[in-house]
Write a protein that holds these residues in place. Sequence first.
Motif, PDB file in Angstrom:
ATOM      1  N   ILE A  44       1.042  -1.191  -0.169  1.00 47.78           N
ATOM      2  CA  ILE A  44      -0.090  -0.051  -0.117  1.00 47.78           C
ATOM      3  C   ILE A  44       0.796   1.280   0.039  1.00 47.78           C
ATOM      4  O   ILE A  44       0.928   2.147  -0.892  1.00 47.78           O
ATOM      5  CB  ILE A  44      -0.675   0.642   1.417  1.00 47.78           C
ATOM      6  N   LEU A  45       2.136   1.570   0.392  1.00 47.54           N
ATOM      7  CA  LEU A  45       2.513   2.899   0.828  1.00 47.54           C
ATOM      8  C   LEU A  45       3.474   2.556  -0.191  1.00 47.54           C
ATOM      9  O   LEU A  45       3.774   3.385  -0.686  1.00 47.54           O
ATOM     10  CB  LEU A  45       3.710   2.310   2.061  1.00 47.54           C
ATOM     11  N   TRP A  46       4.230   1.104  -1.140  1.00 49.55           N
ATOM     12  CA  TRP A  46       4.558   1.346  -2.221  1.00 49.55           C
ATOM     13  C   TRP A  46       3.761   1.863  -3.350  1.00 49.55           C
ATOM     14  O   TRP A  46       4.316   2.852  -4.232  1.00 49.55           O
ATOM     15  CB  TRP A  46       5.037  -0.069  -2.600  1.00 49.55           C
ATOM     16  N   ILE A  47       2.436   1.550  -3.545  1.00 46.80           N
ATOM     17  CA  ILE A  47       1.590   2.335  -5.046  1.00 46.80           C
ATOM     18  C   ILE A  47       1.412   3.907  -4.282  1.00 46.80           C
ATOM     19  O   ILE A  47       1.791   4.751  -5.216  1.00 46.80           O
ATOM     20  CB  ILE A  47       0.559   1.552  -4.506  1.00 46.80           C
ATOM     21  N   ILE A  48       1.638   4.210  -2.958  1.00 45.34           N
ATOM     22  CA  ILE A  48       1.310   5.425  -2.527  1.00 45.34           C
ATOM     23  C   ILE A  48       2.297   6.879  -3.094  1.00 45.34           C
ATOM     24  O   ILE A  48       2.524   7.967  -3.626  1.00 45.34           O
ATOM     25  CB  ILE A  48       0.524   6.115  -1.162  1.00 45.34           C
ATOM     26  N   LEU A  49       3.718   5.835  -2.669  1.00 42.35           N
ATOM     27  CA  LEU A  49       4.967   6.442  -2.815  1.00 42.35           C
ATOM     28  C   LEU A  49       4.932   6.314  -4.842  1.00 42.35           C
ATOM     29  O   LEU A  49       5.341   7.997  -4.711  1.00 42.35           O
ATOM     30  CB  LEU A  49       6.128   6.046  -2.956  1.00 42.35           C
ATOM     31  N   ASN A  50       4.799   5.701  -5.243  1.00 46.82           N
ATOM     32  CA  ASN A  50       4.674   6.056  -6.649  1.00 46.82           C
ATOM     33  C   ASN A  50       4.208   6.461  -7.283  1.00 46.82           C
ATOM     34  O   ASN A  50       4.142   7.333  -8.454  1.00 46.82           O
ATOM     35  CB  ASN A  50       4.831   4.199  -7.629  1.00 46.82           C
ATOM     36  N   ALA A  51       2.887   6.675  -6.881  1.00 48.40           N
ATOM     37  CA  ALA A  51       2.066   8.018  -7.072  1.00 48.40           C
ATOM     38  C   ALA A  51       2.432   9.578  -6.923  1.00 48.40           C
ATOM     39  O   ALA A  51       1.725  10.275  -8.137  1.00 48.40           O
ATOM     40  CB  ALA A  51       0.552   7.818  -5.927  1.00 48.40           C
ATOM     41  N   PHE A  52       3.296   9.372  -6.510  1.00 49.69           N
ATOM     42  CA  PHE A  52       4.189  11.292  -6.396  1.00 49.69           C
ATOM     43  C   PHE A  52       5.867  11.296  -6.786  1.00 49.69           C
ATOM     44  O   PHE A  52       6.372  12.172  -6.926  1.00 49.69           O
ATOM     45  CB  PHE A  52       3.902  11.440  -4.446  1.00 49.69           C
ATOM     46  N   ARG A  53       5.910  10.128  -7.357  1.00 51.06           N
ATOM     47  CA  ARG A  53       6.521   9.543  -7.808  1.00 51.06           C
ATOM     48  C   ARG A  53       7.519  10.322  -9.390  1.00 51.06           C
ATOM     49  O   ARG A  53       6.430  10.182 -10.137  1.00 51.06           O
ATOM     50  CB  ARG A  53       7.438   8.043  -7.605  1.00 51.06           C
ATOM     51  N   THR A  54       7.861  11.381  -9.874  1.00 50.96           N
ATOM     52  CA  THR A  54       7.717  12.057 -10.888  1.00 50.96           C
ATOM     53  C   THR A  54       9.536  11.425 -11.634  1.00 50.96           C
ATOM     54  O   THR A  54       9.638  12.341 -12.607  1.00 50.96           O
ATOM     55  CB  THR A  54       8.099  12.990 -10.562  1.00 50.96           C
ATOM     56  N   GLU A  55      10.649  10.952 -11.307  1.00 59.29           N
ATOM     57  CA  GLU A  55      11.506  10.821 -12.043  1.00 59.29           C
ATOM     58  C   GLU A  55      11.309   9.372 -13.057  1.00 59.29           C
ATOM     59  O   GLU A  55      11.018   8.120 -12.583  1.00 59.29           O
ATOM     60  CB  GLU A  55      12.887  10.390 -10.916  1.00 59.29           C
ATOM     61  N   LEU A  56      12.627   9.738 -13.917  1.00 57.93           N
ATOM     62  CA  LEU A  56      12.887   8.421 -14.666  1.00 57.93           C
ATOM     63  C   LEU A  56      14.536   8.332 -14.624  1.00 57.93           C
ATOM     64  O   LEU A  56      14.976   9.067 -14.540  1.00 57.93           O
ATOM     65  CB  LEU A  56      12.191   8.839 -16.188  1.00 57.93           C
TER      66      LEU A  56
END
Length: 302
Positions: A44-56
């Motif tokens: 669940i935390l992984w999904i939330i963190l990736n929702a705010f991730r912006t880097e490639l």
Amino acid sequence: MKGELTVVQDQREKTASYKAQKTVGLIFSYILLVILSIVWLYPILWIILNAFRTELNDQGDLIGVVVSNYFPKRVGFDNFKTLFTTTAFPRWFLNTLLVASASCVLSTLFTLSVAYVMSKLEFSWRKTYLRFAMILGLFPGFMSIMAIYYILKAFGLTHSLFALILVNASGAGLGFYVAKGFFDVVPNSLVESARIDGATNAQIFFKIILPLSKPIIIYTALLAFTGPWMDFIFARVILGVENKESLTVAVGLYDMIYGNHADTNVFTTFCAGCTIVSIPIVTLFLSMQKYYIEGVTAGSVK
């Protein structure tokens, strides 16, 4: 005298041993709960963190970054902006809200009505129906999905939100057992007094039973809302994917990742959608937690 001292000493040793065992048991229980919490909260935390991730990464590959780095190096709201501007997510969200709300109202009414009939009315074949309903409840609903689909197709109701509402509400009556347990606790003298005064079953149900049943109403309504809100199987089969505007959130987000024009670099946008979808459910359960627990405990007394 020595015998009494020996008995007292033995009792103290037994008490100390019991306390030590209890302490060890509590420590083991807390350790187990912490481990289970980590296992449940990690994705669940992984999904939330990736929702705010912006880097490639250097190759412009998003999946490589998601897999290699649990915590994002750059955060922002770009994924949420992309979700609302480049996809039909707002429409999916409204469709899901419509289906879940309508299904919630109808399912709650059907479930409580059947529970009242099973609890307070005497009629032939009542026990047979109770056993039959229990047996049917043991089978998962998606086993009948193909039959339901062809029935809807025969009536020309496929690919419509109305069909999804109809399917969700139609089978709700079989989930009456918890509500029946709650109604069994309501004194029969209230029902009998109302009948002596000339009240109909509908009047007894709406004016006497329901006002006394707030916990079970909320419990039933929460279950009736969360089911269609999180449903994927029935929505996927009944709605299809041809008309993108008529999809629910679950089907739309799935199509975003695994559809014909899916792009692996929209994974963080998918995570943003998952985060938004979870907000109504979490809010409902946190605000109604007290009544939900009361409904579960009171309905399971019998």
